[in-house]
Design a protein around this motif. Structure first.
Motif, PDB file in Angstrom:
ATOM      1  N   GLU A 133       0.833  -1.206   0.000  1.00  0.00           N
ATOM      2  CA  GLU A 133       0.000   0.000   0.000  1.00  0.00           C
ATOM      3  C   GLU A 133       0.865   1.252   0.000  1.00  0.00           C
ATOM      4  N   ASN A 134       0.391   2.273  -0.665  1.00  0.00           N
ATOM      5  CA  ASN A 134       1.103   3.543  -0.889  1.00  0.00           C
ATOM      6  C   ASN A 134       2.107   3.460  -2.034  1.00  0.00           C
ATOM      7  N   SER A 166      -0.095  -4.996   3.096  1.00  0.00           N
ATOM      8  CA  SER A 166      -0.101  -3.918   4.087  1.00  0.00           C
ATOM      9  C   SER A 166       1.288  -3.613   4.611  1.00  0.00           C
TER      10      SER A 166
HETATM   11  C1  LIG Z   1       0.615   4.312   3.912  1.00  0.00           C
HETATM   12  O1  LIG Z   1       0.380   5.669   4.243  1.00  0.00           O
HETATM   13  C2  LIG Z   1      -0.411   5.847   5.406  1.00  0.00           C
HETATM   14  C3  LIG Z   1      -0.693   7.325   5.549  1.00  0.00           C
HETATM   15  O2  LIG Z   1       0.480   8.063   5.446  1.00  0.00           O
HETATM   16  C4  LIG Z   1       0.305   5.247   6.604  1.00  0.00           C
HETATM   17  O3  LIG Z   1      -0.492   5.386   7.753  1.00  0.00           O
HETATM   18  C5  LIG Z   1       0.587   3.778   6.337  1.00  0.00           C
HETATM   19  O4  LIG Z   1       1.349   3.228   7.396  1.00  0.00           O
HETATM   20  C6  LIG Z   1       1.354   3.605   5.047  1.00  0.00           C
HETATM   21  N1  LIG Z   1       1.519   2.176   4.758  1.00  0.00           N
HETATM   22  C7  LIG Z   1       2.694   1.627   4.529  1.00  0.00           C
HETATM   23  C8  LIG Z   1       2.726   0.150   4.271  1.00  0.00           C
HETATM   24  O5  LIG Z   1       3.745   2.269   4.520  1.00  0.00           O
END
Ligand SMILES: *[C@@H]1O[C@H](CO)[C@@H](O)[C@H](O)[C@H]1NC(C)=O
Length: 156
Positions: A50-51, A121
């Protein structure tokens, strides 16, 4: 030598903040592929988290970026897109789930311009979390879209 360390650190920070960037279809870009399993093979080459950002390269007006539910994806039904962009560019996926990307033009979906992609995730290797109660941001609205159109690709 110090410059090298600085460079590596900057890259690492960028990777944490924004995730990795993947160009859909690599050099071929986003189009009706030569073989129906082309994009499935592309997806299978990488591990998405994710991201991470997907870069869609295509000529505006002959393709688009469309995200569907699995049911609509399987049926190539374009009537209820979860996300759509007529512009080529970068889409950041901000949730851990499987998403179904296609193109809404003509028979492109039926002809293989589509892929299902899973975003994990956490990055590999999965590091056991010593503090599982750390984040309490669980109450995510299912209405909010996990997609963000980051930037349009500049013409080349
Ligand atoms: C993705 O971004 C969100 C918001 O910045 C953050 O809370 C989350 O931990 C991030 N996920 C990963 C896998 O880095």
């Amino acid at each position: 030598m110090n410059m090298k360390y600085v460079f590596v650190l900057v890259i690492a920070i960028a990777a944490i903040a924004e995730g990795a960037e993947y160009t859909v279809g690599d050099d071929m870009g986003w189009m009706v592929p030569p073989t129906p399993d082309y994009y499935a093979s592309w997806v299978s080459k990488y591990y998405f988290v994710e991201n991470d950002t997907l870069v869609f390269n295509f000529e505006q007006g002959i393709h688009d970026i469309t995200v569907l539910t699995k049911e609509d994806f399987d049926a190539c039904n374009m009537k209820n897109p979860l996300f759509q962009s007529p512009e080529p560019g970068e889409v950041m996926v901000m949730a851990s789930d499987t998403f179904y990307f296609t193109c809404s033009f003509g028979q492109h979906c039926a002809n293989g311009q589509k892929f299902a992609i899973y975003f994990a995730s956490a990055p590999l290797p999965p590091s056991p979390s010593p503090c599982p109660s750390e984040s309490a941001t669980a109450d995510q609205s299912t209405e909010s879209r996990p997609f963000k159109f980051v930037s349009a690709k500049m013409g080349n």
